[in-house]
Write a protein that holds these residues in place. Structure first.
Motif, PDB file in Angstrom:
ATOM      1  N   ALA A 135       0.874  -1.030   0.142  1.00 56.78           N
ATOM      2  CA  ALA A 135      -0.079   0.182  -0.017  1.00 56.78           C
ATOM      3  C   ALA A 135       0.958   1.210  -0.103  1.00 56.78           C
ATOM      4  O   ALA A 135       2.041   1.315   0.333  1.00 56.78           O
ATOM      5  N   ALA A 136       0.348   2.508  -0.563  1.00 55.07           N
ATOM      6  CA  ALA A 136       1.081   3.685  -0.464  1.00 55.07           C
ATOM      7  C   ALA A 136       1.238   4.159   0.895  1.00 55.07           C
ATOM      8  O   ALA A 136       0.546   3.922   2.031  1.00 55.07           O
ATOM      9  N   ALA A 137       2.487   4.942   1.077  1.00 56.68           N
ATOM     10  CA  ALA A 137       2.728   5.478   2.316  1.00 56.68           C
ATOM     11  C   ALA A 137       1.463   6.782   2.378  1.00 56.68           C
ATOM     12  O   ALA A 137       1.616   7.512   1.307  1.00 56.68           O
ATOM     13  N   LEU A 138       0.914   7.181   3.369  1.00 54.99           N
ATOM     14  CA  LEU A 138      -0.162   8.071   3.350  1.00 54.99           C
ATOM     15  C   LEU A 138       0.517   9.220   3.991  1.00 54.99           C
ATOM     16  O   LEU A 138       0.226  10.503   3.930  1.00 54.99           O
ATOM     17  N   ALA A 139       1.321   9.092   5.088  1.00 61.11           N
ATOM     18  CA  ALA A 139       1.979  10.235   5.789  1.00 61.11           C
ATOM     19  C   ALA A 139       3.455   9.662   6.341  1.00 61.11           C
ATOM     20  O   ALA A 139       3.457   8.488   6.807  1.00 61.11           O
ATOM     21  N   VAL A 140       4.394  10.712   6.425  1.00 65.35           N
ATOM     22  CA  VAL A 140       5.720  10.161   6.771  1.00 65.35           C
ATOM     23  C   VAL A 140       6.082  11.453   7.839  1.00 65.35           C
ATOM     24  O   VAL A 140       6.198  12.654   7.596  1.00 65.35           O
ATOM     25  N   THR A 141       6.518  10.919   9.077  1.00 65.31           N
ATOM     26  CA  THR A 141       6.923  12.110   9.971  1.00 65.31           C
ATOM     27  C   THR A 141       8.043  11.557  10.465  1.00 65.31           C
ATOM     28  O   THR A 141       8.524  10.393  10.805  1.00 65.31           O
ATOM     29  N   VAL A 142       9.076  12.578  11.132  1.00 68.27           N
ATOM     30  CA  VAL A 142      10.498  12.236  11.527  1.00 68.27           C
ATOM     31  C   VAL A 142      10.616  12.880  12.927  1.00 68.27           C
ATOM     32  O   VAL A 142      10.280  13.918  12.958  1.00 68.27           O
TER      33      VAL A 142
END
Ligand SMILES: Cc1cc2nc3c(=O)[nH]c(=O)nc-3n(C[C@H](O)[C@H](O)[C@H](O)COP(=O)(O)OP(=O)(O)OC[C@H]3O[C@@H](n4cnc5c(N)ncnc54)[C@H](O)[C@@H]3O)c2cc1C
Length: 406
Positions: A135-142
């Protein structure tokens, strides 16, 4: 150097590769083969009718990763490259033939349909049992300790995220990395075709006022075409019937390969050059078109992308072996530094070459003509250019491109 985080930190994997195009799949395979705990976050690939000319270093890397044997039956060697000035301009360049034998190679590389390349990579991903979220990544946080990637089925935490998610990269945006971009007044029409005469393992590039018209060998009497035109002209050509388009392509190829028959599947790609302002920031490293998009001239795009993939896999695997955090700032800085010169020099060279084709400025046309004349006449210059085209000579290539395991 940062120590590998333990205790309170819970990671689903050490490294997540986001994106299942060729750059992402190669990176995931390289990491997993090197013993790095790797997760692939990649929806199934969209149909892609393009082909890729894989240059010698990329082929060596695929051999080292156990992928090439599935590719080889579908790939045609590129033993020679012919460049023909097909402009009607006052100053025209001489025809130049580059032969791989002149630099001691059997072939500059191999051309393969992307669908076969992707299928071979997917087979290797499955054989290595690389865990995958399809599935696609919907949100990425670091944050300081981890990257969190949200997808439709939940969220994962990793120490390093590798953004292989293409030109509109979510990972790049999450890292706060901007791009510089220049659009060209050009688009590429791509298709594959059968032809009556053999191509003799020679790729032919006609340089026209609107961009290159390039026929690249496929196995048998087949070739792939990348035809760069003004966007409206490319669209009009793409709308033609198979019979009319076959005739038109043969005409533009000056019947070099005889009668032509286009195959189903046409692609349309507006051309641009786009470069990320940094290759890595805050636990996110970018590879492939997430980091750089170049026009399809000289078969550089994915070859650059595979060198990114091999470099970050090598650096992350080394960190992991030393029990260090693969997403630590020093690891990210090393990756960015190692890739800077290669990406920058190729991008500038391709941009200049493309603009020299487009220009109506007579001194620039003269300079291009003179350059090709000198390349044609001066053997050492021609050989140096060929070596540089196949692989960067100013720096060492990543280990996979040299046939070394990670
Ligand atoms: C006409 C043309 C001809 C070319 N010919 C050559 C050639 O001969 N040689 C060469 O070296 N290069 C060539 N290139 C360049 C080459 O095609 C690209 O460099 C290559 O496809 C880029 O691969 P990639 O894996 O970086 O990106 P992509 O192939 O774009 O893959 C990105 C992947 O990420 C996925 N994705 C996107 N968003 C997300 C998300 N949020 N979460 C998870 N996944 C996501 C997408 O579904 C996709 O599968 C050519 C390009 C063009 C346009």
């Amino acid at each position: 150097m940062a120590e590998l985080s333990t205790a309170a930190d819970q990671y689903e994997a050490e490294v997540a590769v986001v994106g299942g195009g060729p750059a992402g799949l190669v990176c995931a395979i390289a990491l997993k083969a090197a013993g790095v705990d790797t997760l692939l976050i990649a929806p199934p690939a969209e149909p892609d009718h393009r082909t890729t000319a894989l240059l010698a270093g990329s082929v060596t890397a695929l051999q080292t990763l156990g992928v090439w044997e599935s590719c080889r039956p579908h790939a045609a060697p590129l033993c020679a490259i012919r460049i023909i000035d097909d402009t009607a301009r006052l100053v025209r360049a001489p025809e130049v033939l580059f032969s791989a034998a002149q630099i001691g190679l059997e072939a500059f590389g191999f051309n393969i349909e992307n669908r076969h390349l992707l299928a071979a990579l997917e087979t290797r991903v499955a054989a290595l049992a690389i865990p995958r979220i399809s599935a696609a990544a919907l949100a990425v946080t670091v944050d300081d300790r981890a990257v969190t990637i949200v997808h439709a089925g939940g969220a994962v935490r990793t120490q390093l995220a590798i953004g292989a998610d293409g030109a509109r990269s979510l990972c790049r945006a999450a890292a706060g990395i901007g791009t510089t971009r220049r659009s060209y007044p050009q688009a590429a029409l791509t298709l594959n075709l059968a032809h009556a005469r053999p191509h003799n393992d020679t790729s032919t590039e006609f340089h026209t006022e609107h961009g290159p018209f390039t026929l690249v060998p496929l196995p048998g009497r087949r070739s792939s075409l990348v035809c760069v035109l003004r966007p409206e002209a490319a669209q009009a050509l793409a709308a033609q019937s198979d019979a009319a388009l076959s005739q038109e392509v043969e005409r533009r190829a000056h019947s070099l390969l005889g009668a032509m028959q286009v195959e189903p599947g046409r692609g349309f790609f507006p051309l641009a050059v786009e470069t990320a302002e940094a290759m890595a920031r805050g636990r996110i490293a970018l590879i492939g078109e997430a980091a750089h998009v170049v026009p399809p001239i000289g078969a550089q795009g994915l070859n650059l992308g595979l060198r990114d993939a091999a470099a970050i896999a090598e650096i992350a695997a080394e960190a992991r072996r030393d029990n260090r955090d693969p997403g630590a700032p020093d690891v990210m800085a090393r990756y960015a530094a190692e890739r800077r010169v290669d990406v920058r020099s190729r991008t500038v060279a391709i941009d200049l070459l493309n603009r020299s084709l487009l220009t109506d400025f007579i001194p620039a046309q003269g300079f291009r003509g003179l350059s090709l004349y000198l390349v044609d006449r001066i053997g050492p210059l021609r050989r140096a250019l060929m070596r540089e085209g196949v692989a960067p000579t100013a720096m060492q290539q990543p280990r996979l491109m040299r046939g070394e395991r990670l």
